[in-house]
Design a protein around this motif. Sequence first.
Motif, PDB file in Angstrom:
ATOM      1  N   GLY A   1       9.544  27.478  44.433  1.00  0.00           N
ATOM      2  CA  GLY A   1       8.782  27.615  45.676  1.00  0.00           C
ATOM      3  C   GLY A   1       8.149  28.760  45.929  1.00  0.00           C
ATOM      4  O   GLY A   1       6.886  28.655  46.600  1.00  0.00           O
ATOM      5  N   HIS A   2       8.676  30.018  45.378  1.00  0.00           N
ATOM      6  CA  HIS A   2       7.782  31.228  45.610  1.00  0.00           C
ATOM      7  C   HIS A   2       6.310  31.258  45.075  1.00  0.00           C
ATOM      8  O   HIS A   2       5.434  31.605  45.588  1.00  0.00           O
ATOM      9  CB  HIS A   2       8.696  32.313  45.033  1.00  0.00           C
ATOM     10  N   GLU A   3       6.352  30.671  43.857  1.00  0.00           N
ATOM     11  CA  GLU A   3       4.931  30.579  42.882  1.00  0.00           C
ATOM     12  C   GLU A   3       4.133  29.957  43.703  1.00  0.00           C
ATOM     13  O   GLU A   3       3.025  30.064  43.416  1.00  0.00           O
ATOM     14  CB  GLU A   3       5.445  30.178  41.477  1.00  0.00           C
ATOM     15  N   THR A   4       4.694  28.699  44.045  1.00  0.00           N
ATOM     16  CA  THR A   4       3.637  27.840  44.943  1.00  0.00           C
ATOM     17  C   THR A   4       3.142  28.341  46.215  1.00  0.00           C
ATOM     18  O   THR A   4       2.102  28.181  46.368  1.00  0.00           O
ATOM     19  CB  THR A   4       4.191  26.407  45.190  1.00  0.00           C
ATOM     20  N   VAL A   5       3.672  29.323  46.706  1.00  0.00           N
ATOM     21  CA  VAL A   5       3.020  30.024  47.928  1.00  0.00           C
ATOM     22  C   VAL A   5       1.992  30.801  47.235  1.00  0.00           C
ATOM     23  O   VAL A   5       0.798  31.002  48.019  1.00  0.00           O
ATOM     24  CB  VAL A   5       4.216  30.960  48.624  1.00  0.00           C
ATOM     25  N   HIS A   6       1.775  31.592  46.177  1.00  0.00           N
ATOM     26  CA  HIS A   6       0.902  32.202  45.458  1.00  0.00           C
ATOM     27  C   HIS A   6      -0.372  31.155  45.261  1.00  0.00           C
ATOM     28  O   HIS A   6      -1.488  31.641  45.162  1.00  0.00           O
ATOM     29  CB  HIS A   6       1.366  32.886  44.217  1.00  0.00           C
ATOM     30  N   VAL A   7      -0.209  30.017  45.046  1.00  0.00           N
ATOM     31  CA  VAL A   7      -1.060  29.026  44.750  1.00  0.00           C
ATOM     32  C   VAL A   7      -1.958  28.609  46.178  1.00  0.00           C
ATOM     33  O   VAL A   7      -3.272  28.843  46.221  1.00  0.00           O
ATOM     34  CB  VAL A   7      -0.828  27.542  44.319  1.00  0.00           C
ATOM     35  N   ALA A   8      -1.141  28.481  47.237  1.00  0.00           N
ATOM     36  CA  ALA A   8      -1.728  28.294  48.483  1.00  0.00           C
ATOM     37  C   ALA A   8      -0.672  28.448  49.453  1.00  0.00           C
ATOM     38  O   ALA A   8       0.452  27.701  49.245  1.00  0.00           O
ATOM     39  CB  ALA A   8      -2.531  27.066  48.644  1.00  0.00           C
ATOM     40  N   PRO A   9      -0.761  29.064  50.681  1.00  0.00           N
ATOM     41  CA  PRO A   9      -1.823  29.779  51.161  1.00  0.00           C
ATOM     42  C   PRO A   9      -2.004  31.287  50.604  1.00  0.00           C
ATOM     43  O   PRO A   9      -3.052  31.847  51.086  1.00  0.00           O
ATOM     44  CB  PRO A   9      -1.673  29.745  52.622  1.00  0.00           C
ATOM     45  N   GLY A  10      -1.211  31.665  49.663  1.00  0.00           N
ATOM     46  CA  GLY A  10      -1.412  32.972  49.393  1.00  0.00           C
ATOM     47  C   GLY A  10      -0.205  33.868  50.190  1.00  0.00           C
ATOM     48  O   GLY A  10       0.872  33.355  50.451  1.00  0.00           O
ATOM     49  N   GLY A  11      -0.445  34.940  50.092  1.00  0.00           N
ATOM     50  CA  GLY A  11       0.240  36.151  50.629  1.00  0.00           C
ATOM     51  C   GLY A  11       0.959  36.747  49.583  1.00  0.00           C
ATOM     52  O   GLY A  11       1.021  37.011  48.379  1.00  0.00           O
ATOM     53  N   ASP A  12       1.483  38.095  50.257  1.00  0.00           N
ATOM     54  CA  ASP A  12       2.113  39.054  49.402  1.00  0.00           C
ATOM     55  C   ASP A  12       3.569  38.461  48.866  1.00  0.00           C
ATOM     56  O   ASP A  12       4.036  37.476  49.202  1.00  0.00           O
ATOM     57  CB  ASP A  12       2.319  40.444  50.136  1.00  0.00           C
ATOM     58  N   GLU A  13       4.472  39.413  48.233  1.00  0.00           N
ATOM     59  CA  GLU A  13       5.674  39.009  47.624  1.00  0.00           C
ATOM     60  C   GLU A  13       6.668  38.734  48.747  1.00  0.00           C
ATOM     61  O   GLU A  13       7.761  37.495  48.753  1.00  0.00           O
ATOM     62  CB  GLU A  13       6.256  39.976  46.665  1.00  0.00           C
ATOM     63  N   ALA A  14       6.648  39.288  49.776  1.00  0.00           N
ATOM     64  CA  ALA A  14       7.425  39.185  50.901  1.00  0.00           C
ATOM     65  C   ALA A  14       7.282  37.635  51.522  1.00  0.00           C
ATOM     66  O   ALA A  14       8.123  36.949  51.820  1.00  0.00           O
ATOM     67  CB  ALA A  14       7.556  40.239  52.107  1.00  0.00           C
ATOM     68  N   VAL A  15       5.868  37.599  51.828  1.00  0.00           N
ATOM     69  CA  VAL A  15       5.690  36.459  52.287  1.00  0.00           C
ATOM     70  C   VAL A  15       5.984  35.059  51.358  1.00  0.00           C
ATOM     71  O   VAL A  15       6.415  34.177  51.876  1.00  0.00           O
ATOM     72  CB  VAL A  15       4.141  36.169  52.833  1.00  0.00           C
ATOM     73  N   ALA A  16       5.507  35.436  50.210  1.00  0.00           N
ATOM     74  CA  ALA A  16       6.009  34.086  49.292  1.00  0.00           C
ATOM     75  C   ALA A  16       7.320  33.973  49.078  1.00  0.00           C
ATOM     76  O   ALA A  16       7.924  32.652  49.183  1.00  0.00           O
ATOM     77  CB  ALA A  16       5.257  34.709  47.809  1.00  0.00           C
ATOM     78  N   THR A  17       8.323  35.060  49.154  1.00  0.00           N
ATOM     79  CA  THR A  17       9.710  34.653  49.036  1.00  0.00           C
ATOM     80  C   THR A  17      10.188  34.091  50.293  1.00  0.00           C
ATOM     81  O   THR A  17      10.965  33.010  50.369  1.00  0.00           O
ATOM     82  CB  THR A  17      10.363  36.099  48.990  1.00  0.00           C
ATOM     83  N   CYS A  18       9.689  34.451  51.525  1.00  0.00           N
ATOM     84  CA  CYS A  18      10.318  33.997  52.594  1.00  0.00           C
ATOM     85  C   CYS A  18       9.894  32.463  52.879  1.00  0.00           C
ATOM     86  O   CYS A  18      10.648  31.486  53.110  1.00  0.00           O
ATOM     87  CB  CYS A  18       9.773  34.683  53.936  1.00  0.00           C
ATOM     88  N   TYR A  19       8.449  32.156  52.585  1.00  0.00           N
ATOM     89  CA  TYR A  19       8.190  30.565  52.600  1.00  0.00           C
ATOM     90  C   TYR A  19       8.570  29.943  51.442  1.00  0.00           C
ATOM     91  O   TYR A  19       8.961  28.722  51.507  1.00  0.00           O
ATOM     92  CB  TYR A  19       6.613  30.591  52.084  1.00  0.00           C
ATOM     93  N   GLY A  20       8.787  30.593  50.269  1.00  0.00           N
ATOM     94  CA  GLY A  20       9.493  29.995  49.235  1.00  0.00           C
ATOM     95  C   GLY A  20      10.786  29.468  49.616  1.00  0.00           C
ATOM     96  O   GLY A  20      11.375  28.213  48.972  1.00  0.00           O
TER      97      GLY A  20
END
Length: 317
Positions: A240-259
């Motif tokens: 889930g974390h890595e798919t946030v880096h695909v879209a919509p992006g964000g830093d590591e904290a955002v990617a972890t929370c969205y993930g």
Amino acid sequence: MKRLLVPFISVLALFATGCGGGSAGGEAAEPRVTPLPTAREIAWFRTMAAFANAVSNLSEQAAAPGGAKALAALRDCGPIFRSSVGEAPTRRQRAAAQVVLGACSAFRRGDLADGDRALSASGTRIFLRSDGRSLPRRGGVTDASRVEPRFSRVAAALSGVPATVVRCWSRADWVALIAERGAYTGGAVDLRADGFVSAGTRVNLAPRMCERLVRFAYERRRPARGKVKLQLANTVLTLGHETVHVAPGGDEAVATCYGLQRMRRAGALLGAPRAYADSLTELAWSGLYPYGLAKYHSPECKDGGKLDLNPKNPVWP
């Protein structure tokens, strides 16, 4: 500092546990596999990376008010490259060197935007194993390097980007890939990484991550408790974390929370009963998130916080 050429990475392996979708057309197998980089090439990657990132930082300074001194330094980019980085040892690396020298020509003209674009493009000529090699599409129980079609469909659904693919790597190929990436990113990617995104839509997962997903999705293993379940929760969170880096992006904290908030759906898409997917999500929130590195945390990652994707839904995460 700006580092144009460093990919997004996930280092969830540093949690206290010790744990570390794609388009229908996919990627075809290629008849000849790109050779592994040699030790000499790896050394050249490292030197070139240091140079490229220093130039990138100079470009950023030159674009800022009072950047005349940095702009003047950029005009010597080409000669400094030739003297400090030296001649590329192989033909495939000479192509990357020519791109960097093209960036230096743009900087000499004072065209910072064109120079930055060329400098960033040089990375696509460097990553021979991850971005320069096609992989066969293969699902099921295997440890071969491949584009995993089932995991790719899940990742594409989570990211909302149909072209998203998940690349699973054999152990030997992963070690070689990380050696190359690590050299070019100054060690930002190493063997502790659970995964990273490359070329915008490629989710590269460490062998241990894919092995757990294979057991989960294909063998329907559902550990009830303990370290094994915690590792599985970390694996689904990583996806889930890595798919946030695909879209919509964000830093590591955002990617972890969205993930975290994508885990319930990810688990269900991978074939788990809803209740089990819920339990993995809750375990990640209580057993992983509190113990992660600071850069993976945000005070807004909470029910009703700014990073809550469904603020009207009382279920968290």
